[in-house]
Scaffold this active site. Structure first.
Site, PDB file in Angstrom:
ATOM      1  N   THR A  17      22.458  41.876  43.636  1.00  0.00           N
ATOM      2  CA  THR A  17      21.742  40.608  43.607  1.00  0.00           C
ATOM      3  C   THR A  17      22.128  39.762  44.827  1.00  0.00           C
ATOM      4  O   THR A  17      23.089  40.065  45.536  1.00  0.00           O
ATOM      5  CB  THR A  17      22.069  39.823  42.333  1.00  0.00           C
ATOM      6  OG1 THR A  17      23.471  39.489  42.343  1.00  0.00           O
ATOM      7  CG2 THR A  17      21.757  40.647  41.085  1.00  0.00           C
ATOM      8  N   LYS A  18      21.382  38.688  45.053  1.00  0.00           N
ATOM      9  CA  LYS A  18      21.697  37.783  46.162  1.00  0.00           C
ATOM     10  C   LYS A  18      23.112  37.225  46.008  1.00  0.00           C
ATOM     11  O   LYS A  18      23.867  37.130  46.973  1.00  0.00           O
ATOM     12  CB  LYS A  18      20.679  36.646  46.204  1.00  0.00           C
ATOM     13  CG  LYS A  18      19.266  37.081  46.558  1.00  0.00           C
ATOM     14  CD  LYS A  18      18.311  35.906  46.520  1.00  0.00           C
ATOM     15  CE  LYS A  18      16.882  36.357  46.811  1.00  0.00           C
ATOM     16  NZ  LYS A  18      15.918  35.224  46.734  1.00  0.00           N
ATOM     17  N   PHE A  19      23.476  36.867  44.780  1.00  0.00           N
ATOM     18  CA  PHE A  19      24.804  36.323  44.505  1.00  0.00           C
ATOM     19  C   PHE A  19      25.880  37.349  44.853  1.00  0.00           C
ATOM     20  O   PHE A  19      26.883  37.033  45.487  1.00  0.00           O
ATOM     21  CB  PHE A  19      24.897  35.928  43.033  1.00  0.00           C
ATOM     22  CG  PHE A  19      26.261  35.482  42.599  1.00  0.00           C
ATOM     23  CD1 PHE A  19      26.689  34.181  42.823  1.00  0.00           C
ATOM     24  CD2 PHE A  19      27.128  36.361  41.964  1.00  0.00           C
ATOM     25  CE1 PHE A  19      27.954  33.767  42.430  1.00  0.00           C
ATOM     26  CE2 PHE A  19      28.390  35.956  41.571  1.00  0.00           C
ATOM     27  CZ  PHE A  19      28.798  34.649  41.808  1.00  0.00           C
ATOM     28  N   GLU A  20      25.649  38.609  44.440  1.00  0.00           N
ATOM     29  CA  GLU A  20      26.641  39.656  44.681  1.00  0.00           C
ATOM     30  C   GLU A  20      26.753  39.969  46.165  1.00  0.00           C
ATOM     31  O   GLU A  20      27.851  40.166  46.691  1.00  0.00           O
ATOM     32  CB  GLU A  20      26.258  40.913  43.898  1.00  0.00           C
ATOM     33  CG  GLU A  20      27.300  42.006  43.953  1.00  0.00           C
ATOM     34  CD  GLU A  20      26.937  43.203  43.093  1.00  0.00           C
ATOM     35  OE1 GLU A  20      27.657  44.216  43.168  1.00  0.00           O
ATOM     36  OE2 GLU A  20      25.935  43.126  42.354  1.00  0.00           O
ATOM     37  N   ASP A  58      30.575  35.047  32.314  1.00  0.00           N
ATOM     38  CA  ASP A  58      31.435  33.945  32.750  1.00  0.00           C
ATOM     39  C   ASP A  58      32.900  34.363  32.624  1.00  0.00           C
ATOM     40  O   ASP A  58      33.353  34.715  31.536  1.00  0.00           O
ATOM     41  CB  ASP A  58      31.163  32.715  31.880  1.00  0.00           C
ATOM     42  CG  ASP A  58      31.790  31.445  32.445  1.00  0.00           C
ATOM     43  OD1 ASP A  58      32.869  31.538  33.071  1.00  0.00           O
ATOM     44  OD2 ASP A  58      31.203  30.367  32.252  1.00  0.00           O
ATOM     45  N   ASP A  96      22.244  32.904  20.948  1.00  0.00           N
ATOM     46  CA  ASP A  96      23.591  33.449  21.108  1.00  0.00           C
ATOM     47  C   ASP A  96      23.592  34.941  20.785  1.00  0.00           C
ATOM     48  O   ASP A  96      23.240  35.359  19.682  1.00  0.00           O
ATOM     49  CB  ASP A  96      24.544  32.695  20.177  1.00  0.00           C
ATOM     50  CG  ASP A  96      25.972  33.205  20.231  1.00  0.00           C
ATOM     51  OD1 ASP A  96      26.295  33.992  21.131  1.00  0.00           O
ATOM     52  OD2 ASP A  96      26.766  32.803  19.364  1.00  0.00           O
ATOM     53  N   LYS A 118      40.321  29.709  34.134  1.00  0.00           N
ATOM     54  CA  LYS A 118      41.574  29.097  33.694  1.00  0.00           C
ATOM     55  C   LYS A 118      42.158  29.851  32.502  1.00  0.00           C
ATOM     56  O   LYS A 118      41.437  30.218  31.578  1.00  0.00           O
ATOM     57  CB  LYS A 118      41.344  27.633  33.321  1.00  0.00           C
ATOM     58  CG  LYS A 118      40.953  26.749  34.498  1.00  0.00           C
ATOM     59  CD  LYS A 118      40.782  25.303  34.071  1.00  0.00           C
ATOM     60  CE  LYS A 118      40.401  24.417  35.255  1.00  0.00           C
ATOM     61  NZ  LYS A 118      40.215  23.005  34.834  1.00  0.00           N
ATOM     62  N   GLU A 166      20.688  43.720  26.762  1.00  0.00           N
ATOM     63  CA  GLU A 166      21.350  43.019  27.865  1.00  0.00           C
ATOM     64  C   GLU A 166      21.811  41.655  27.376  1.00  0.00           C
ATOM     65  O   GLU A 166      21.037  40.905  26.773  1.00  0.00           O
ATOM     66  CB  GLU A 166      20.439  42.849  29.077  1.00  0.00           C
ATOM     67  CG  GLU A 166      21.159  42.108  30.205  1.00  0.00           C
ATOM     68  CD  GLU A 166      20.434  42.143  31.533  1.00  0.00           C
ATOM     69  OE1 GLU A 166      21.095  41.878  32.562  1.00  0.00           O
ATOM     70  OE2 GLU A 166      19.226  42.422  31.553  1.00  0.00           O
TER      71      GLU A 166
END
Length: 245
Positions: free
Chosen positions: A224-227, A146, A123, A150, A71
């Site tokens: 998830t909570k964000f989704e 991410d 990384d 832009k 992951e």
């Protein structure tokens, strides 16, 4: 924290998000880190030794440690812990550079008694290059990387043809790459990049032609909570799943 484990300071395909490590996360780093944090190294990881006490191990005398899923970027570890608990027969190697996120996942590991997760706080590209042998992985999860909204920053997006070629080479035949994003332009780019990789085939092309190359959300990936918040606001989510041929 184990000796040799350090959070990287260079910005590469990621940016270090601001955020304070909470007391609970710091305690998890100290208490759980020695067992579940792996130091970055420039030699291939020994999966047998790494997952010897994992629920995914197939016995002390078996040279196969069980399926290994990589992951990349697990955030605060909510989905990671859910999937690892759902699939105790599989082992998870998780890369994340955000210290509070690493602490949060370690805290979940302790609270849920998970044994099939190991974390490399480094990384992911360098981990892939130096620690992962060819055809050693059974799957790859990249959830909500991410999007670098832009246009001038698009080149910093994680999912590019060079990375996918590396991942495809490290997948066993029949292994998979599962990406998810809530940013449609990035979903389109991911689909295009994976479609051009000759070692991969789209799992949704024949089974779900009505989805134009995208896959239905696999059962194991939780909301998830964000989704959930995004869905309530009318945002879309795109899952892309390709298989190694």
């Amino acid at each position: 924290m184990p000796e040799g484990v350090a959070f990287p300071k260079e910005i590469k395909s990621f940016v270090r998000r601001a955020g304070r490590t909470t007391t609970g996360q710091a305690k998890a780093l100290e208490d759980m880190g020695p067992q579940f944090l792996l130091p970055y190294q420039t030699s291939a990881i020994d999966f047998i030794a790494t997952y010897a006490d994992s629920t995914g191990a197939r016995g002390n005398n078996d040279i196969n440690p069980g399926p290994v899923i990589l992951e990349i970027g697990f955030g605060m570890g909510e989905a990671t812990a859910h999937i690892a608990a759902l699939m105790p027969e599989k082992n998870f190697l998780c890369c994340e550079v955000h210290e509070p996120g690493v602490g949060a996942l370690l805290k979940r590991i302790g609270e849920q008694g998970l044994r099939n997760i190991r974390i490399v706080a480094h990384d992911a590209v360098e981990v892939i290059d130096h620690m992962l042998p060819l055809q050693s992985l059974d799957g790859v999860h990249i959830f909500f990387p991410d999007p670098w909204h832009k246009k001038k920053h698009n080149k910093r997006r994680l999912i590019q043809s060079a990375l996918i070629a590396k991942l495809a080479a490290r997948l066993k035949v029949g292994g998979y790459i599962h990406c998810a994003t809530d940013w449609q332009p990035y979903a389109e780019q991911i689909l295009e990049v994976l479609s051009k990789e000759p070692l991969l085939k789209n799992t949704a092309t024949q089974t779900h032609p009505e989805l134009a190359g995208y896959a239905p959300k696999p059962y194991y990936r939780p909301l998830t909570k964000f989704e959930n918040r995004g869905i309530k606001l009318g945002h879309g989510v795109w899952d892309i799943v390709f298989e190694r041929v």
